[in-house]
Design a protein around this motif. Sequence first.
Motif, PDB file in Angstrom:
ATOM      1  N   THR A 204       0.807  -1.225   0.000  1.00 36.34           N
ATOM      2  CA  THR A 204       0.000   0.000   0.000  1.00 36.34           C
ATOM      3  C   THR A 204       0.838   1.271   0.000  1.00 36.34           C
ATOM      4  O   THR A 204       0.467   2.251  -0.612  1.00 36.34           O
ATOM      5  CB  THR A 204      -0.962   0.040   1.208  1.00 36.34           C
ATOM      6  OG1 THR A 204      -0.212  -0.123   2.410  1.00 36.34           O
ATOM      7  CG2 THR A 204      -2.000  -1.063   1.109  1.00 36.34           C
TER       8      THR A 204
ATOM      9  N   ASN B  97      -8.987  -5.356  -3.102  1.00 39.89           N
ATOM     10  CA  ASN B  97      -8.290  -4.095  -3.304  1.00 39.89           C
ATOM     11  C   ASN B  97      -7.536  -3.721  -2.034  1.00 39.89           C
ATOM     12  O   ASN B  97      -8.133  -3.241  -1.072  1.00 39.89           O
ATOM     13  CB  ASN B  97      -9.295  -2.995  -3.666  1.00 39.89           C
ATOM     14  CG  ASN B  97      -8.628  -1.702  -4.040  1.00 39.89           C
ATOM     15  OD1 ASN B  97      -7.510  -1.403  -3.613  1.00 39.89           O
ATOM     16  ND2 ASN B  97      -9.307  -0.915  -4.837  1.00 39.89           N
TER      17      ASN B  97
ATOM     18  N   LYS C 173      -5.283  -1.311  -1.698  1.00 39.13           N
ATOM     19  CA  LYS C 173      -5.086   0.136  -1.554  1.00 39.13           C
ATOM     20  C   LYS C 173      -6.211   0.774  -0.744  1.00 39.13           C
ATOM     21  O   LYS C 173      -6.004   1.713  -0.006  1.00 39.13           O
ATOM     22  CB  LYS C 173      -4.954   0.788  -2.918  1.00 39.13           C
ATOM     23  CG  LYS C 173      -3.670   0.399  -3.626  1.00 39.13           C
ATOM     24  CD  LYS C 173      -3.425   1.275  -4.824  1.00 39.13           C
ATOM     25  CE  LYS C 173      -2.251   0.903  -5.654  1.00 39.13           C
ATOM     26  NZ  LYS C 173      -1.171   0.189  -5.132  1.00 39.13           N
ATOM     27  N   GLU C 174      -7.413   0.254  -0.883  1.00 40.95           N
ATOM     28  CA  GLU C 174      -8.550   0.778  -0.120  1.00 40.95           C
ATOM     29  C   GLU C 174      -8.750   0.001   1.181  1.00 40.95           C
ATOM     30  O   GLU C 174      -9.721   0.227   1.890  1.00 40.95           O
ATOM     31  CB  GLU C 174      -9.821   0.728  -0.972  1.00 40.95           C
ATOM     32  CG  GLU C 174      -9.753   1.654  -2.167  1.00 40.95           C
ATOM     33  CD  GLU C 174     -11.002   1.561  -3.040  1.00 40.95           C
ATOM     34  OE1 GLU C 174     -12.050   1.095  -2.540  1.00 40.95           O
ATOM     35  OE2 GLU C 174     -10.920   1.953  -4.205  1.00 40.95           O
TER      36      GLU C 174
END
Length: 184
Positions: free
Chosen positions: A18, A117, A119-120
Amino acid sequence: MDNKENHGKKSLIEIYTTDEEHFSVGIIIHETEENIFFNFFDEQGKEDGFCLLKKACILSMKHNTDYLKKMAFYREYWEKNRIEKKSENTLYNSGPDFSELLDYAEKAEEIVTISPNLKEEILITGYVKSHNEGEVEIECIDMETAMPYEIISISTKDIVYLEIESIDNSLLRYANKALANKIS
């Protein structure tokens, strides 16, 4: 991101997904063009589970950092003191893909954590209720109460991260099973 020279040595690596401040420490067990499967360790150097991760989610991997040098000593300590749990599942040494891990989790009633996901920071934790080539159904388990709260479906092609037999998931499974037996 080519680590072939380190695979035979089973060296510790830092895997960043991330940002450059948060990482996992592990040893790569198997690698394909698309994925890496690794055994990861907690901050004390104890075995913490296994993870299959799509390479597209990896920002960077680092070797031979000062932190990893310290972690190598922690790992040595646990090896000498034989306190840590070692999984004897031969599936892990075969370089499993997402489908094989989902099948195993469903049959063994293991709790998994998956993400479409990173990143989120979308993490879905629970039991695999069903799995086919295109979709997986997860019975989500609440991390606070260890109780089921919903069943969700996710396309298997959207899964970029799968964690299995981690300490957190093993503890959650134990609490969930204990609570289910108490309620029944």
